[in-house]
Write an enzyme that holds these catalytic residues in place. Structure first.
Site, short mmCIF file in Angstrom:
data_model
loop_
_atom_site.label_atom_id
_atom_site.label_comp_id
_atom_site.label_asym_id
_atom_site.label_seq_id
_atom_site.Cartn_x
_atom_site.Cartn_y
_atom_site.Cartn_z
N SER A 282 3.01 4.52 -4.77
CA SER A 282 3.28 5.36 -5.94
C SER A 282 4.57 6.16 -5.83
O SER A 282 5.14 6.59 -6.84
CB SER A 282 2.11 6.30 -6.21
OG SER A 282 1.95 7.23 -5.14
N THR B 122 0.84 -1.19 0.00
CA THR B 122 0.00 0.00 0.00
C THR B 122 0.88 1.25 0.00
O THR B 122 2.03 1.22 0.45
CB THR B 122 -0.95 0.04 1.21
OG1 THR B 122 -0.19 0.17 2.42
CG2 THR B 122 -1.80 -1.25 1.28
N GLY B 123 0.34 2.35 -0.51
CA GLY B 123 1.11 3.60 -0.58
C GLY B 123 2.35 3.44 -1.45
O GLY B 123 3.45 3.82 -1.05
N GLY C 207 8.04 7.51 -2.86
CA GLY C 207 8.71 7.38 -1.56
C GLY C 207 9.06 5.96 -1.17
O GLY C 207 9.56 5.17 -1.98
N ILE C 208 8.79 5.64 0.08
CA ILE C 208 9.13 4.33 0.64
C ILE C 208 8.44 3.20 -0.12
O ILE C 208 9.05 2.20 -0.47
CB ILE C 208 8.79 4.27 2.14
CG1 ILE C 208 9.67 5.23 2.93
CG2 ILE C 208 8.94 2.85 2.67
CD1 ILE C 208 9.27 5.38 4.39
N TYR D 251 -0.41 11.32 15.24
CA TYR D 251 0.49 10.49 14.44
C TYR D 251 1.21 9.48 15.34
O TYR D 251 1.27 8.28 15.02
CB TYR D 251 1.50 11.37 13.72
CG TYR D 251 2.48 10.61 12.85
CD1 TYR D 251 2.08 10.10 11.62
CD2 TYR D 251 3.80 10.43 13.25
CE1 TYR D 251 2.98 9.41 10.81
CE2 TYR D 251 4.70 9.75 12.46
CZ TYR D 251 4.30 9.24 11.23
OH TYR D 251 5.19 8.57 10.44
#
Length: 243
Positions: free
Chosen positions: A11, A8-9, A13-14, A153
């Protein structure tokens, strides 16, 4: 044998770095993003061409349980199995807790913590079936020690750490490893709001003297996957000695 992963996530960066690293290892992938579908599709195209792997892409709100569950089911059907699940998607919020709205708090929890439940709900039964699997959750050093002006966060990432430890105990009898990486300051768009001077000042506070690169988190992921299944329930710090 076929190796597969959901990230997931993915697209940028990490997540993008993890996708590249796993594709290079021959993993067929299902990649998720929220907004940057053009960027994700380009990444998928590049990975297919370079590494000759299957790559499926999904766009939607990771806080939407229906989207996550339906997409994971589709990915599982297309991939045939899921060997590795990387829960990477997340958002940050900086500001005083008293200035935070209820909506902002709920968005933080629904984006950073709840999706771990949604993805596991779909993927875990298939892992239990074959008595193997790796679940890796991307967390933060602030989930361990907390950060002023990042209470929500920190709380969600602390939840990620506890979720990891608890699920690891639940799944250990089925030879499924569940671990988390508590990242330090990573050089990604999430830190894009910092000026050059602020970045330099922050880097001086880190014992290693620099920000972490996304590729270093991806290398850590590979190390966890290749580790013995006896390594489970661990919260692994990659923070340059900060904490």
């Amino acid at each position: 044998m076929k190796k597969t992963a959901i990230i997931t996530g993915a697209s940028r960066g990490i997540g993008k770095a993890i996708a590249v690293a796993l594709a290079a290892e021959g993993y067929h992938l299902a990649l998720f993003c929220h907004n940057n579908i053009e960027m994700l599709n380009q990444l998928a195209s590049d990975l297919k061409k370079e590494y000759k792997v299957e790559v499926y892409t999904y766009q939607g709100d990771i806080s939407d349980s229906s989207f996550v569950i339906d997409s994971c089911k589709d990915a599982l059907a297309k991939l045939g199995q899921v060997d590795v699940l990387v829960n990477n998607a997340g958002i940050a919020h900086i500001g005083l807790l008293t200035d935070m709205s209820v909506e902002q708090w709920n968005t933080m929890v629904n984006t950073n913590l709840s999706p771990l439940f949604y993805t596991a709900k779909v993927v875990v039964p298939s892992m239990v079936n074959k008595k193997s699997g790796n679940i890796i959750n991307i967390s933060s050093m602030w989930g361990t020690v907390g950060a002023s002006c990042e209470v929500a966060y920190s709380a969600t990432k602390g939840g990620v750490n506890s979720f990891t430890k608890a699920l690891a105990k639940e799944l250990a009898p089925n030879n499924i490893a569940v671990n988390a990486i508590t990242c330090g300051v990573v050089d990604t768009d999430m830190n894009g709001m910092l000026s050059a001077d602020e970045k330099a000042e922050l880097a001086e506070e880190i014992p290693i003297g620099r920000f972490c690169q996304p590729e270093e988190i991806a290398e850590t992921i590979l190390g966890i996957i290749k580790a013995p299944s006896y390594m489970t329930g661990q919260i692994i710090g990659v923070d340059g000695g900060y904490i």
